[in-house]
Design an enzyme around this catalytic site. Structure first.
Site: not given
Ligand SMILES: NC(=O)c1ccc[n+]([C@@H]2O[C@H](COP(=O)([O-])OP(=O)(O)OC[C@H]3O[C@@H](n4cnc5c(N)ncnc54)[C@H](O)[C@@H]3O)[C@@H](O)[C@H]2O)c1
Length: 434
Positions: A211, A254-256, A263, A266
């Protein structure tokens, strides 16, 4: 394989649905009762193309179900995936691991036999070992292994990314965990998608390095774009010219208006923070974070310049507010910096986004929402393209310009060419880096 998926967000839900499509028996858990109710009713709480149909197919096949009760899902599962959020911790930029450890503790108490507890959330180096400690402390006699399985899917193309990944990364410390993970990903292995086994720390590091590299690549081209504007070069052609070099590649050039999303912002911050703690500061990443903030602010200046220095009392039509097309995700979207600056500057902002309105209504106070680009641009003083949704890529520019009080465009995604905009009647047009 019996799998429990903790967290049904963008990653957990897609992963759970895709694993069930591989043929595994998957129970997805969320602590948000509203989400669980929706899922049980066959509705998808997020916007992700193709997800609803694939979910319905696997529910109908009896391989996929949803619950709010973690213990029910974990009992008897051979693998338990943690896919909860790891947002930026307030104050210090670190990843907030509260949800991960809380989930680990709950899982520990619910384990009934041997299970591999797999962290899919993006977590700093060392977290998987800590997850093991948390479980051991909460349930000293539990039989388990931990595994790190960072996720690389992109929102908007998540299913395809999951089903046809560039690679799957699996960090393990035991043969048993390796065997379980191999079994889970067997359908991909059989189709020759690379699966890379490493230790826990390496798997964790791969995710952050990937990332940070991509964020750096975007920021690099954004900085080149700034210089292009000064010297009269066209960044689109520069991107093409360097992207054709196999060593560089044409993606993420792609410039933007700066990177955003759930992601990159953070994860770059968390990586920089980890590096500081280990006294090995990542100067490149720290600079990328700083430059990206400047790029977003530069977009505001660009809009003001097009409006003769001020947007006070002017109507600004904003096309797109999500951080990229094909998602409803607004987390850290450039719009969250740019739109409030316009509202603060006295502009009347009218926004349109195919999926961003639900979140946008809360996050962007003072904005009027409309249903299409022409309505947004009606009598406006400037139109700003912030997200390159398909429906904003083929606008009838003549019609758009005709309806405006002043036909000006800030095309922050370089969707149109300056010549086309001019031909259509736009009296002022600015892209990024051209
Ligand atoms: N969104 C992306 O494109 C992406 C891509 C790769 C990696 N990630 C990583 O994946 C992880 C999740 O990201 P996301 O975007 O899916 O997050 P999100 O906030 O969309 O979903 C997290 C979910 O977990 C639930 N949750 C939290 N604690 C819980 C518990 N104890 N029991 C049951 N459910 C619980 C929340 O209610 C929420 O629905 C992060 O670490 C993120 O960095 C995200």
């Amino acid at each position: 394989m019996k799998i429990a998926m903790i967290g049904t967000g963008y990653v957990g839900l897609v992963s759970g649905v895709c694993f069930s499509d591989f043929g595994h028996e998957v129970i997805c858990v969320d602590k948000d009762p509203r989400k669980v109710e929706m899922l049980k009713a066959g509705q998808v709480p997020i916007y992700e193309p193709g997800l609803e149909a694939l979910m319905a197919k696997n529910v109908a096949a009896g391989r996929l179900s949803f619950t709010g009760d973690l213990a029910t899902a974990v009992a008897g599962a051979e693998a338990v995936f943690i896919a909860v959020g790891t947002p930026t911790r307030r104050g210090d930029g670190h990843a907030d691991l509260t949800y991960v450890f809380a989930a680990a503790e709950e899982i520990a108490r619910a384990l009934t036999g041997h299970a591999v507890v797999v962290t899919k959330s993006t977590v700093p180096v060392g977290t998987n070992s800590k997850v093991a400690e948390v479980i051991r402390k909460a349930a000293p006699h539990a039989e388990f292994d931990v595994a790190s399985n960072p996720e690389f899917l992109r929102e908007g193309a998540a299913i395809d990314d999951f089903m046809r990944p560039d690679r799957v990364v699996v960090g393990v410390t035991s043969d048993r965990a390796k065997q379980v993970m191999g079994e889970i990903y067997r359908p991909l292995f059989l189709r020759d998608f690379p699966i890379l086994y490493t230790d826990l720390e390496t798997a964790e590091m791969i995710k952050y390095a990937a990332n940070a590299f991509l964020a750096t690549k975007i920021t690099f081209i954004n900085e080149i774009a700034t210089l292009c504007e000064k010297v009269g070069a066209d960044v689109k052609q520069v991107s093409k010219g360097i992207g054709l070099d196999g060593r560089i590649g044409n993606k993420f050039l792609h410039a933007g208006p700066g990177y955003g999303g759930s992601c990159f912002p953070k994860d770059t911050q968390a990586l920089a923070r980890t590096a500081q703690e280990y006294a090995a500061p990542m100067q490149i990443v720290e600079t990328v974070i700083k430059v990206n903030e400047e790029i977003k602010r530069r977009m505001v200046t660009k809009i003001l310049d097009l409006c003769d220095g001020s947007v006070n009392g002017k109507t600004v039509a904003v096309l797109g507010v999500t951080f990229k097309p094909n998602t409803d995700d607004m987390r850290d979207a450039p719009s969250l910096t740019i739109v409030p600056a316009l509202v603060g500057g006295g502009a009347k902002v009218r926004a349109v986004d195919p999926q961003g309105q639900r979140e946008g209504r809360h996050l962007l106070p003072g904005v009027d929402w409309v249903e299409d680009a022409y309505e947004a641009a009606k009598d406006a003083d400037i139109v700003v393209i912030l997200t390159e949704w398909n429906e904003f890529r083929a606008l009838d520019l003549k019609r758009l310009a005709k309806g405006m009080a002043h036909a000006r465009m800030a095309d922050l995604r370089n969707v149109y060419s300056p010549a086309d905009a001019k031909k259509a009647g736009f009296r002022a047009y600015a892209g990024v880096g051209r």
